[in-house]
Design a protein around this motif. Sequence first.
Motif, PDB file in Angstrom:
ATOM      1  N   THR A  22       0.834  -1.198   0.000  1.00 38.66           N
ATOM      2  CA  THR A  22       0.000   0.000   0.000  1.00 38.66           C
ATOM      3  C   THR A  22       0.872   1.253   0.000  1.00 38.66           C
ATOM      4  OG1 THR A  22      -1.704  -1.189   1.228  1.00 38.66           O
ATOM      5  CG2 THR A  22      -1.862   1.215   1.215  1.00 38.66           C
ATOM      6  N   GLY A  23       0.565   2.152  -0.929  1.00 42.77           N
ATOM      7  CA  GLY A  23       1.304   3.400  -1.031  1.00 42.77           C
ATOM      8  C   GLY A  23       2.492   3.351  -1.966  1.00 42.77           C
ATOM      9  N   HIS A  35      -0.275   4.717  -7.738  1.00 44.63           N
ATOM     10  CA  HIS A  35       0.219   4.069  -6.519  1.00 44.63           C
ATOM     11  C   HIS A  35      -0.769   2.994  -6.069  1.00 44.63           C
ATOM     12  CE1 HIS A  35      -2.574   7.026  -4.745  1.00 44.63           C
ATOM     13  NE2 HIS A  35      -2.685   6.148  -3.774  1.00 44.63           N
ATOM     14  N   VAL A  36      -0.244   2.031  -5.305  1.00 43.62           N
ATOM     15  CA  VAL A  36      -1.076   0.937  -4.794  1.00 43.62           C
ATOM     16  C   VAL A  36      -2.018   1.496  -3.729  1.00 43.62           C
ATOM     17  CG1 VAL A  36      -1.139  -1.296  -3.620  1.00 43.62           C
ATOM     18  CG2 VAL A  36       0.718  -0.785  -5.235  1.00 43.62           C
ATOM     19  N   ASP A  37      -3.309   1.386  -4.004  1.00 43.59           N
ATOM     20  CA  ASP A  37      -4.321   1.825  -3.048  1.00 43.59           C
ATOM     21  C   ASP A  37      -4.584   0.711  -2.032  1.00 43.59           C
ATOM     22  OD1 ASP A  37      -6.319   3.602  -2.008  1.00 43.59           O
ATOM     23  OD2 ASP A  37      -7.848   2.402  -3.038  1.00 43.59           O
ATOM     24  N   VAL A  50      -4.837  -0.093  -8.160  1.00 47.07           N
ATOM     25  CA  VAL A  50      -3.904   1.012  -8.367  1.00 47.07           C
ATOM     26  C   VAL A  50      -4.686   2.297  -8.614  1.00 47.07           C
ATOM     27  CG1 VAL A  50      -2.011   1.879  -9.792  1.00 47.07           C
ATOM     28  CG2 VAL A  50      -2.188  -0.579  -9.312  1.00 47.07           C
ATOM     29  N   ASP A  51      -4.451   3.287  -7.771  1.00 43.99           N
ATOM     30  CA  ASP A  51      -5.054   4.605  -7.942  1.00 43.99           C
ATOM     31  C   ASP A  51      -4.215   5.354  -8.965  1.00 43.99           C
ATOM     32  OD1 ASP A  51      -5.901   7.240  -7.798  1.00 43.99           O
ATOM     33  OD2 ASP A  51      -5.922   7.304  -5.613  1.00 43.99           O
ATOM     34  N   THR A  52      -4.811   5.688 -10.102  1.00 44.11           N
ATOM     35  CA  THR A  52      -4.059   6.334 -11.180  1.00 44.11           C
ATOM     36  C   THR A  52      -4.061   7.858 -11.061  1.00 44.11           C
ATOM     37  OG1 THR A  52      -5.971   6.429 -12.648  1.00 44.11           O
ATOM     38  CG2 THR A  52      -4.564   4.452 -12.770  1.00 44.11           C
ATOM     39  N   GLY A  75      12.943   1.929  -2.690  1.00 48.05           N
ATOM     40  CA  GLY A  75      12.324   3.011  -3.442  1.00 48.05           C
ATOM     41  C   GLY A  75      10.806   3.014  -3.369  1.00 48.05           C
ATOM     42  N   ARG A  76      10.236   1.987  -2.688  1.00 45.76           N
ATOM     43  CA  ARG A  76       8.778   1.844  -2.557  1.00 45.76           C
ATOM     44  C   ARG A  76       8.098   1.929  -3.928  1.00 45.76           C
ATOM     45  NH1 ARG A  76       6.186   1.822   2.013  1.00 45.76           N
ATOM     46  NH2 ARG A  76       4.461   3.099   1.286  1.00 45.76           N
TER      47      ARG A  76
END
Length: 123
Positions: A22-23, A35-37, A50-52, A75-76
């Motif tokens: 997440t994130g 990013h991963v929601d 994934v929130d675009t 680097g997440r």
Amino acid sequence: MTIDRIWSYAAESGHTEGQDLTGYAVAATDGTIGHVDREAAPHDMRHLVVDTGVWVFGRSVLVPAGVVTGIDTRGRKVILACSRADAKAAPRFQTDSETRDPEYLRAVGDYYDRLPPRETASV
């Protein structure tokens, strides 16, 4: 990639069981898509939502775990084996209930499974 494997992280992806993505930023072969929601695994169909952001007009996309080719914990960042256009053209994700709908998930899995193999971006 077989359709069975599209819902599991590949051993070489760097994913570890229990890891929370997440994130994390999500990068396609040709750039960042969001990013991963959240993560989910109903019906043993593990995937990322994934929130675009504004890239696809504020909508989210669903990406099966098997599309993940790399995870950079420092680097997440999550690296995908598809392009931005591929992710955008995937079956449209509209409501959270779809993350539990086996028919919708099968359609997403079939779509990603039919994509041609791509060079993956480096982690």
